[in-house]
Design a protein around this motif. Sequence first.
Motif, mmCIF file in Angstrom:
data_model
loop_
_atom_site.group_PDB
_atom_site.id
_atom_site.type_symbol
_atom_site.label_atom_id
_atom_site.label_comp_id
_atom_site.label_asym_id
_atom_site.label_seq_id
_atom_site.Cartn_x
_atom_site.Cartn_y
_atom_site.Cartn_z
ATOM 1 N N LYS A 1 0.837 -1.212 0.000
ATOM 2 C CA LYS A 1 0.000 0.000 0.000
ATOM 3 C C LYS A 1 0.869 1.258 0.000
ATOM 4 C CE LYS A 1 -3.866 -1.904 2.559
ATOM 5 N NZ LYS A 1 -4.649 -1.855 3.800
ATOM 6 N N ARG B 1 0.704 4.001 -2.841
ATOM 7 C CA ARG B 1 0.315 5.363 -2.462
ATOM 8 C C ARG B 1 1.316 6.378 -3.009
ATOM 9 N NH1 ARG B 1 -0.539 4.012 3.106
ATOM 10 N NH2 ARG B 1 -2.702 3.449 2.708
ATOM 11 N N ARG C 1 -8.401 -1.590 -2.572
ATOM 12 C CA ARG C 1 -8.035 -0.205 -2.839
ATOM 13 C C ARG C 1 -7.018 0.325 -1.832
ATOM 14 N NH1 ARG C 1 -10.408 2.999 1.083
ATOM 15 N NH2 ARG C 1 -10.112 5.000 0.087
ATOM 16 N N VAL C 2 -6.355 1.405 -2.240
ATOM 17 C CA VAL C 2 -5.466 2.144 -1.360
ATOM 18 C C VAL C 2 -5.916 3.595 -1.366
ATOM 19 C CG1 VAL C 2 -3.088 2.874 -0.954
ATOM 20 C CG2 VAL C 2 -3.539 0.672 -2.041
ATOM 21 N N GLY C 3 -6.115 4.146 -0.175
ATOM 22 C CA GLY C 3 -6.436 5.568 -0.048
ATOM 23 C C GLY C 3 -5.293 6.281 0.639
ATOM 24 N N TYR C 4 -5.625 7.357 1.353
ATOM 25 C CA TYR C 4 -4.553 8.110 2.024
ATOM 26 C C TYR C 4 -4.109 7.447 3.327
ATOM 27 C CZ TYR C 4 -6.000 11.806 -1.178
ATOM 28 O OH TYR C 4 -6.323 12.536 -2.289
ATOM 29 N N GLY C 5 -4.801 6.378 3.722
ATOM 30 C CA GLY C 5 -4.282 5.582 4.831
ATOM 31 C C GLY C 5 -4.878 5.856 6.198
ATOM 32 N N LYS C 6 -6.038 6.482 6.242
ATOM 33 C CA LYS C 6 -6.663 6.716 7.550
ATOM 34 C C LYS C 6 -7.849 5.772 7.788
ATOM 35 C CE LYS C 6 -4.856 10.886 9.230
ATOM 36 N NZ LYS C 6 -3.928 11.259 8.201
ATOM 37 N N GLY C 7 -8.212 5.008 6.769
ATOM 38 C CA GLY C 7 -9.267 4.010 6.953
ATOM 39 C C GLY C 7 -10.686 4.558 7.050
ATOM 40 N N PHE C 8 -10.912 5.800 6.606
ATOM 41 C CA PHE C 8 -12.263 6.375 6.662
ATOM 42 C C PHE C 8 -13.275 5.496 5.932
ATOM 43 C CE2 PHE C 8 -10.106 10.411 7.613
ATOM 44 C CZ PHE C 8 -10.978 10.990 8.509
ATOM 45 N N TYR C 9 -12.934 5.113 4.710
ATOM 46 C CA TYR C 9 -13.898 4.360 3.904
ATOM 47 C C TYR C 9 -14.021 2.919 4.359
ATOM 48 C CZ TYR C 9 -15.378 8.137 0.933
ATOM 49 O OH TYR C 9 -15.963 9.301 0.498
ATOM 50 N N ASP C 10 -12.932 2.325 4.860
ATOM 51 C CA ASP C 10 -13.057 0.960 5.388
ATOM 52 C C ASP C 10 -14.010 0.944 6.574
ATOM 53 O OD1 ASP C 10 -11.316 -0.260 3.556
ATOM 54 O OD2 ASP C 10 -9.571 0.381 4.716
ATOM 55 N N ARG C 11 -13.957 1.970 7.402
ATOM 56 C CA ARG C 11 -14.887 2.042 8.546
ATOM 57 C C ARG C 11 -16.311 2.283 8.064
ATOM 58 N NH1 ARG C 11 -10.301 4.123 10.343
ATOM 59 N NH2 ARG C 11 -9.479 3.526 12.379
ATOM 60 N N ALA D 1 -17.735 -0.883 6.309
ATOM 61 C CA ALA D 1 -17.654 -2.186 6.984
ATOM 62 C C ALA D 1 -19.049 -2.793 7.145
ATOM 63 C CB ALA D 1 -16.984 -2.025 8.349
ATOM 64 N N GLN E 1 -9.758 -5.903 7.298
ATOM 65 C CA GLN E 1 -10.634 -4.732 7.386
ATOM 66 C C GLN E 1 -10.773 -4.030 6.039
ATOM 67 O OE1 GLN E 1 -8.577 -2.725 10.563
ATOM 68 N NE2 GLN E 1 -10.093 -3.381 12.056
ATOM 69 N N ASP E 2 -9.940 -4.393 5.098
ATOM 70 C CA ASP E 2 -9.996 -3.743 3.786
ATOM 71 C C ASP E 2 -11.245 -4.184 3.035
ATOM 72 O OD1 ASP E 2 -7.691 -2.159 3.862
ATOM 73 O OD2 ASP E 2 -6.417 -3.871 3.389
HETATM 74 N N1 LIG Z 1 -13.441 -1.171 10.110
HETATM 75 C C1 LIG Z 1 -12.393 -0.667 10.775
HETATM 76 N N2 LIG Z 1 -12.426 -0.488 12.099
HETATM 77 C C2 LIG Z 1 -11.379 0.017 12.768
HETATM 78 N N3 LIG Z 1 -10.220 0.383 12.176
HETATM 79 C C3 LIG Z 1 -10.118 0.234 10.864
HETATM 80 C C4 LIG Z 1 -11.193 -0.288 10.092
HETATM 81 N N4 LIG Z 1 -10.819 -0.300 8.789
HETATM 82 C C5 LIG Z 1 -9.566 0.194 8.744
HETATM 83 N N5 LIG Z 1 -9.126 0.504 9.976
HETATM 84 C C6 LIG Z 1 -7.800 1.063 10.286
HETATM 85 O O1 LIG Z 1 -7.550 2.240 9.533
HETATM 86 C C7 LIG Z 1 -6.158 2.348 9.208
HETATM 87 C C8 LIG Z 1 -5.940 2.704 7.751
HETATM 88 O O2 LIG Z 1 -6.291 1.629 6.910
HETATM 89 P P1 LIG Z 1 -5.686 1.484 5.432
HETATM 90 O O3 LIG Z 1 -4.208 1.529 5.481
HETATM 91 O O4 LIG Z 1 -6.367 0.317 4.799
HETATM 92 O O5 LIG Z 1 -6.150 2.864 4.784
HETATM 93 P P2 LIG Z 1 -6.776 3.264 3.390
HETATM 94 O O6 LIG Z 1 -7.868 2.312 3.047
HETATM 95 O O7 LIG Z 1 -5.685 3.457 2.427
HETATM 96 O O8 LIG Z 1 -7.379 4.698 3.801
HETATM 97 P P3 LIG Z 1 -8.675 5.509 3.440
HETATM 98 O O9 LIG Z 1 -9.877 4.595 3.609
HETATM 99 O O10 LIG Z 1 -8.672 6.630 4.441
HETATM 100 O O11 LIG Z 1 -8.530 5.978 2.069
HETATM 101 C C9 LIG Z 1 -5.526 1.036 9.597
HETATM 102 O O12 LIG Z 1 -4.806 1.263 10.800
HETATM 103 C C10 LIG Z 1 -6.715 0.117 9.836
HETATM 104 O O13 LIG Z 1 -6.437 -0.848 10.821
#
Ligand SMILES: Nc1ncnc2c1ncn2[C@@H]1O[C@H](COP(=O)(O)OP(=O)(O)OP(=O)(O)O)[C@@H](O)[C@H]1O
Length: 187
Positions: free
Chosen positions: A3, A7, A133-143, A146, A170-171
């Motif tokens: 990633k 990025r 996917r790869v985003g900026y790395g804060k996991g907004f969209y994965d959360r 989910a 979690q991705d």
């Molecule tokens: N559903 C979740 N619940 C809690 N933490 C999560 C969840 N999904 C992702 N995270 C956390 O968020 C952080 C960023 O995840 P990741 O590196 O996959 O970012 P990204 O997908 O590139 O970012 P973004 O979604 O912001 O574009 C990781 O530390 C990950 O553990």
Amino acid sequence: MTKAEARREASKQRNSLSEAEIIAASKLMLDRFTRLDFSGVKVLHLFLPIIQKNEPNTFLFIDWMKQNQPDVKLIVPRADFATSLMTNYVYMGAQELELNAYGIPEPKLAEPYTGEVDMVLVPLLAFDLRGYRVGYGKGFYDRFLAGENIKKIGLSFFEALDEITDVNDQDVKMNYCITPEKIYKFS
Ligand SMILES: Nc1ncnc2c1ncn2[C@@H]1O[C@H](COP(=O)(O)OP(=O)(O)OP(=O)(O)O)[C@@H](O)[C@H]1O
Ligand SMILES: Nc1nc2c(c(=O)[nH]1)N(C=O)[C@@H](CNc1ccc(C(=O)N[C@@H](CCC(=O)O)C(=O)O)cc1)CN2
């Protein structure tokens, strides 16, 4: 590719695009987007572009939706960087937006939208042939995504990478990714 590598590469490539190239590429992506099946789509969630990061211009998508799918409700997020959570709002027009500290246009504070979302346009820097996917790395969209059964559509200026090697459970995988050249459908 990891990633972090993806990025770095994608940011570099994207930063080298001109404003005209971004508009042209965004229009090609919109062309492909318009060919998707919108039956059953009542609510579309979309990101608004960080202009200084050369993101795809989703305002063109908003204009098209208003013209051609006027019954679809448009939802846009506000991002809370303390919690990495997004709160959603009905899109009320460009005059109701303000830029946050990261240059993201966001709706002004209003009553949050907490209803169902049928389709989401997802910002990404890169994606792979499996739909990760790869985003900026804060996991907004994965959360945000989910456990949700939403049609997830990534937008990328560049074609798929073979494989992002450090995905975790979690991705969230995309259902489609749209690039200026083609549309990828993932199973
Ligand atoms: N559903 C979740 N619940 C809690 N933490 C999560 C969840 N999904 C992702 N995270 C956390 O968020 C952080 C960023 O995840 P990741 O590196 O996959 O970012 P990204 O997908 O590139 O970012 P973004 O979604 O912001 O574009 C990781 O530390 C990950 O553990
Ligand atoms: N338009 C848009 N909105 C979005 C996203 C996105 O990718 N695009 N996000 C997708 O999840 C979330 C925001 N994620 C972001 C994460 C980091 C930075 C940022 O600027 N971070 C560093 C710089 C790092 C860099 O340049 O790569 C900084 O703090 O300056 C901005 C947005 C939610 N909203």
